[in-house]
Enzyme design. Sequence first.
Site, PDB file in Angstrom:
ATOM      1  N   ARG A 147      24.041 -14.080  -1.397  1.00 18.23           N
ATOM      2  CA  ARG A 147      24.388 -12.625  -0.352  1.00 18.23           C
ATOM      3  C   ARG A 147      24.751 -13.258   0.767  1.00 18.23           C
ATOM      4  NH1 ARG A 147      19.541 -13.128  -3.646  1.00 18.23           N
ATOM      5  NH2 ARG A 147      19.421 -11.408  -4.929  1.00 18.23           N
ATOM      6  N   HIS A 241      29.338  -7.758  -0.634  1.00 19.12           N
ATOM      7  CA  HIS A 241      29.094  -8.082  -1.469  1.00 19.12           C
ATOM      8  C   HIS A 241      30.562  -8.354  -2.491  1.00 19.12           C
ATOM      9  CE1 HIS A 241      24.882  -8.802  -1.851  1.00 19.12           C
ATOM     10  NE2 HIS A 241      25.362  -8.210  -3.382  1.00 19.12           N
ATOM     11  N   ARG A 244      30.704 -12.088  -3.892  1.00 23.69           N
ATOM     12  CA  ARG A 244      29.384 -12.768  -4.312  1.00 23.69           C
ATOM     13  C   ARG A 244      29.552 -11.828  -5.826  1.00 23.69           C
ATOM     14  NH1 ARG A 244      24.105 -12.985  -5.199  1.00 23.69           N
ATOM     15  NH2 ARG A 244      22.509 -11.510  -5.680  1.00 23.69           N
ATOM     16  N   HIS A 267      19.080 -13.109  -9.351  1.00 23.24           N
ATOM     17  CA  HIS A 267      18.521 -11.672  -9.690  1.00 23.24           C
ATOM     18  C   HIS A 267      16.737 -12.090 -10.660  1.00 23.24           C
ATOM     19  CE1 HIS A 267      22.673 -10.435 -10.691  1.00 23.24           C
ATOM     20  NE2 HIS A 267      22.800 -10.298  -9.484  1.00 23.24           N
ATOM     21  N   TYR A 276      28.021  -8.285 -16.061  1.00 26.77           N
ATOM     22  CA  TYR A 276      29.672  -9.078 -15.671  1.00 26.77           C
ATOM     23  C   TYR A 276      29.976  -8.717 -17.040  1.00 26.77           C
ATOM     24  CZ  TYR A 276      27.839  -9.350 -11.048  1.00 26.77           C
ATOM     25  OH  TYR A 276      27.357  -9.072  -9.315  1.00 26.77           O
TER      26      TYR A 276
END
Length: 295
Positions: A147, A241, A244, A267, A276
């Site tokens: 991040r 973001h 990322r 996560h 994803y």
Amino acid sequence: MENEIQNFISYLHNTKKTSGNTEVSYERDLKKMMRYFEGEQHITEVSRITETNLNSYMLYLENRHFAPSTVSRSVASMRAFFQYLTRERVIDKDPSEHLKPPKVEKKMPEVLTVREVDLLLAQPSQETPKGIRDKAMLELLYATGIRVSELIHLTWPDVNLSMGYITCRERDKERVIPFGSVARRALHHYLADARKVFVGDQETEVLFTNCSGKPMSRQGFWKILKGYAASAGIEKDITPHTLRHSFAAHLIQNGADVRSVQEMMGHSDISTTQMYVNMNVYKIRDVYAKTHPRN
């Protein structure tokens, strides 16, 4: 009401060990709620808030055209807050128990193509200290998927150049993330030839600073990113973001397993990383629809 909110934030910080971003988000939502009740309904005590009051507040947010995702997040904040108050016996009954958030349409995040990433990362000049710094930041973001808040809080001891990994720390959580040779070269170039220009004789362990030698801010990084996106001719709505998301999507597309990506991304719930995989499925379907001769 202010005291109860601060006690709740302290509970999140000390007992639940939540992230700083989570605490800021909860506090912002709850103070917005507090201002509504004090200003619009003249309620200053949490014990006087009822389910009807909370529904009125939700309607207030919707009438002012707040996005469903914003209202939904506010509901989550209120539920956590009132559950805490009930558990601590500050109030007798949880008024948020039957509160339902609005339906939020899940949107796939904006992801750059590999070509767009290459264009973006080629923008910083390697002839100036600022360009060398910016190149190192962008390469590290794309190489690790961290991040932006983690990037700007990195210290130089968090970087192991010889082994090719960084260590991200947040409270009692820690994760080690590898990076490749391109990011390694960019970081080495920055540490050897540019960082000293910014920090001078200051004794700071902050890895990336602004031009005054102070820690880089999120807003400062966003301006840098937007500038390079514009010079690269990328028309997508890039946010801090975006790299990322692109990191995770490109790993999944190239065969990385979801658990490994989940660990690198930090996560807590694998369903977040699963997004994803779904993006990759949609992409495959789209390619099939456009190219298969018998479709």
